[in-house]
Design a protein around this motif. Structure first.
Motif, PDB file in Angstrom:
ATOM      1  N   LYS A  60      49.495 -14.419  -5.170  1.00 18.33           N
ATOM      2  CA  LYS A  60      50.756 -14.446  -5.886  1.00 18.33           C
ATOM      3  C   LYS A  60      50.849 -15.973  -6.824  1.00 18.33           C
ATOM      4  CE  LYS A  60      55.561 -14.260  -4.941  1.00 18.33           C
ATOM      5  NZ  LYS A  60      56.730 -14.519  -4.027  1.00 18.33           N
ATOM      6  N   VAL A  61      50.410 -16.858  -6.215  1.00 13.04           N
ATOM      7  CA  VAL A  61      50.559 -18.274  -7.062  1.00 13.04           C
ATOM      8  C   VAL A  61      49.475 -18.026  -8.454  1.00 13.04           C
ATOM      9  CG1 VAL A  61      50.134 -20.727  -7.157  1.00 13.04           C
ATOM     10  CG2 VAL A  61      51.304 -19.379  -5.154  1.00 13.04           C
ATOM     11  N   VAL A  62      48.256 -17.553  -7.957  1.00 10.28           N
ATOM     12  CA  VAL A  62      47.344 -17.367  -9.068  1.00 10.28           C
ATOM     13  C   VAL A  62      47.913 -16.678 -10.204  1.00 10.28           C
ATOM     14  CG1 VAL A  62      45.021 -16.731  -9.769  1.00 10.28           C
ATOM     15  CG2 VAL A  62      45.172 -18.063  -7.683  1.00 10.28           C
ATOM     16  N   LEU A  63      48.518 -15.494  -9.838  1.00 15.66           N
ATOM     17  CA  LEU A  63      49.090 -14.457 -10.931  1.00 15.66           C
ATOM     18  C   LEU A  63      50.111 -15.158 -11.862  1.00 15.66           C
ATOM     19  CD1 LEU A  63      48.740 -11.251  -8.959  1.00 15.66           C
ATOM     20  CD2 LEU A  63      47.411 -12.062 -10.799  1.00 15.66           C
ATOM     21  N   GLU A  64      50.951 -15.914 -10.943  1.00 16.80           N
ATOM     22  CA  GLU A  64      52.036 -16.596 -11.541  1.00 16.80           C
ATOM     23  C   GLU A  64      51.479 -17.664 -12.659  1.00 16.80           C
ATOM     24  OE1 GLU A  64      54.481 -18.014  -8.432  1.00 16.80           O
ATOM     25  OE2 GLU A  64      55.433 -16.162  -8.079  1.00 16.80           O
ATOM     26  N   ARG A  65      50.411 -18.283 -12.076  1.00 15.49           N
ATOM     27  CA  ARG A  65      49.831 -19.455 -13.041  1.00 15.49           C
ATOM     28  C   ARG A  65      49.234 -18.624 -14.201  1.00 15.49           C
ATOM     29  NH1 ARG A  65      49.001 -24.340  -9.592  1.00 15.49           N
ATOM     30  NH2 ARG A  65      51.045 -24.553  -8.853  1.00 15.49           N
ATOM     31  N   MET A  66      48.404 -17.670 -13.955  1.00 13.85           N
ATOM     32  CA  MET A  66      47.941 -16.921 -15.228  1.00 13.85           C
ATOM     33  C   MET A  66      48.907 -16.334 -16.244  1.00 13.85           C
ATOM     34  SD  MET A  66      44.714 -17.272 -14.787  1.00 13.85           S
ATOM     35  CE  MET A  66      44.127 -15.975 -15.967  1.00 13.85           C
ATOM     36  N   GLN A  67      50.218 -15.893 -15.773  1.00 13.25           N
ATOM     37  CA  GLN A  67      51.261 -15.419 -16.552  1.00 13.25           C
ATOM     38  C   GLN A  67      51.649 -16.456 -17.385  1.00 13.25           C
ATOM     39  OE1 GLN A  67      52.136 -12.089 -17.184  1.00 13.25           O
ATOM     40  NE2 GLN A  67      53.429 -13.290 -18.803  1.00 13.25           N
ATOM     41  N   SER A  68      51.805 -17.696 -16.888  1.00 13.61           N
ATOM     42  CA  SER A  68      52.333 -18.926 -17.333  1.00 13.61           C
ATOM     43  C   SER A  68      51.290 -19.292 -18.361  1.00 13.61           C
ATOM     44  CB  SER A  68      52.708 -19.748 -16.474  1.00 13.61           C
ATOM     45  OG  SER A  68      52.911 -21.250 -16.805  1.00 13.61           O
ATOM     46  N   LEU A  69      50.085 -19.328 -18.103  1.00 11.98           N
ATOM     47  CA  LEU A  69      48.961 -19.652 -19.062  1.00 11.98           C
ATOM     48  C   LEU A  69      49.036 -18.992 -20.090  1.00 11.98           C
ATOM     49  CD1 LEU A  69      46.454 -21.448 -19.739  1.00 11.98           C
ATOM     50  CD2 LEU A  69      45.175 -20.182 -17.983  1.00 11.98           C
ATOM     51  N   GLU A  70      49.138 -17.555 -20.059  1.00 10.64           N
ATOM     52  CA  GLU A  70      49.186 -16.719 -20.899  1.00 10.64           C
ATOM     53  C   GLU A  70      50.458 -16.988 -21.878  1.00 10.64           C
ATOM     54  OE1 GLU A  70      49.022 -11.586 -21.767  1.00 10.64           O
ATOM     55  OE2 GLU A  70      48.905 -12.554 -19.499  1.00 10.64           O
ATOM     56  N   ASP A  71      51.332 -17.080 -21.313  1.00 14.74           N
ATOM     57  CA  ASP A  71      52.607 -17.041 -22.299  1.00 14.74           C
ATOM     58  C   ASP A  71      52.487 -18.682 -23.144  1.00 14.74           C
ATOM     59  OD1 ASP A  71      53.980 -15.181 -21.211  1.00 14.74           O
ATOM     60  OD2 ASP A  71      55.057 -16.462 -19.646  1.00 14.74           O
ATOM     61  N   GLU A  72      51.714 -19.367 -22.586  1.00 11.41           N
ATOM     62  CA  GLU A  72      51.241 -20.976 -23.137  1.00 11.41           C
ATOM     63  C   GLU A  72      50.595 -20.513 -24.356  1.00 11.41           C
ATOM     64  OE1 GLU A  72      50.680 -24.339 -20.823  1.00 11.41           O
ATOM     65  OE2 GLU A  72      51.867 -23.598 -19.520  1.00 11.41           O
TER      66      GLU A  72
END
Length: 84
Positions: A60-72
């Motif tokens: 869950k944490v990795v997916l949230e970070r990946m989404q944040s990275l994608e947004d950035e």
């Protein structure tokens, strides 16, 4: 799945805590062998459930970070003007 193998010092510490738990919570005295056997049983039976829950939390944490990275990364894109 492999059963968790604890370092000797850690296993001794946890065995002592199991003994203290029985003494304080149940007013029972158990020996170190019984405490170690209970610890081994708990690691074998409950360990996989705790492990799987930890993996779920990590995923869950990795997916949230990946989404944040994608947004950035999308925010870094430069506008492109269409040529006519």
């Amino acid at each position: 799945m492999l059963i968790l193998k604890l370092p000797k010092e850690q296993k001794e510490e946890l065995t002592t805590k199991v003994q203290q738990f029985f003494e304080e919570e149940r007013s029972e005295t158990i020996g170190s062998i019984a405490a170690e056997q209970l610890l081994d049983f708990m690691l074998k039976e409950i360990g996989p459930h705790v492990y799987n829950h930890a993996i779920h939390d990590a995923r869950k944490v990795v997916l949230e970070r990946m989404q944040s990275l994608e947004d950035e990364l999308y925010s870094l894109e430069k506008p492109v003007s269409a040529k006519r």
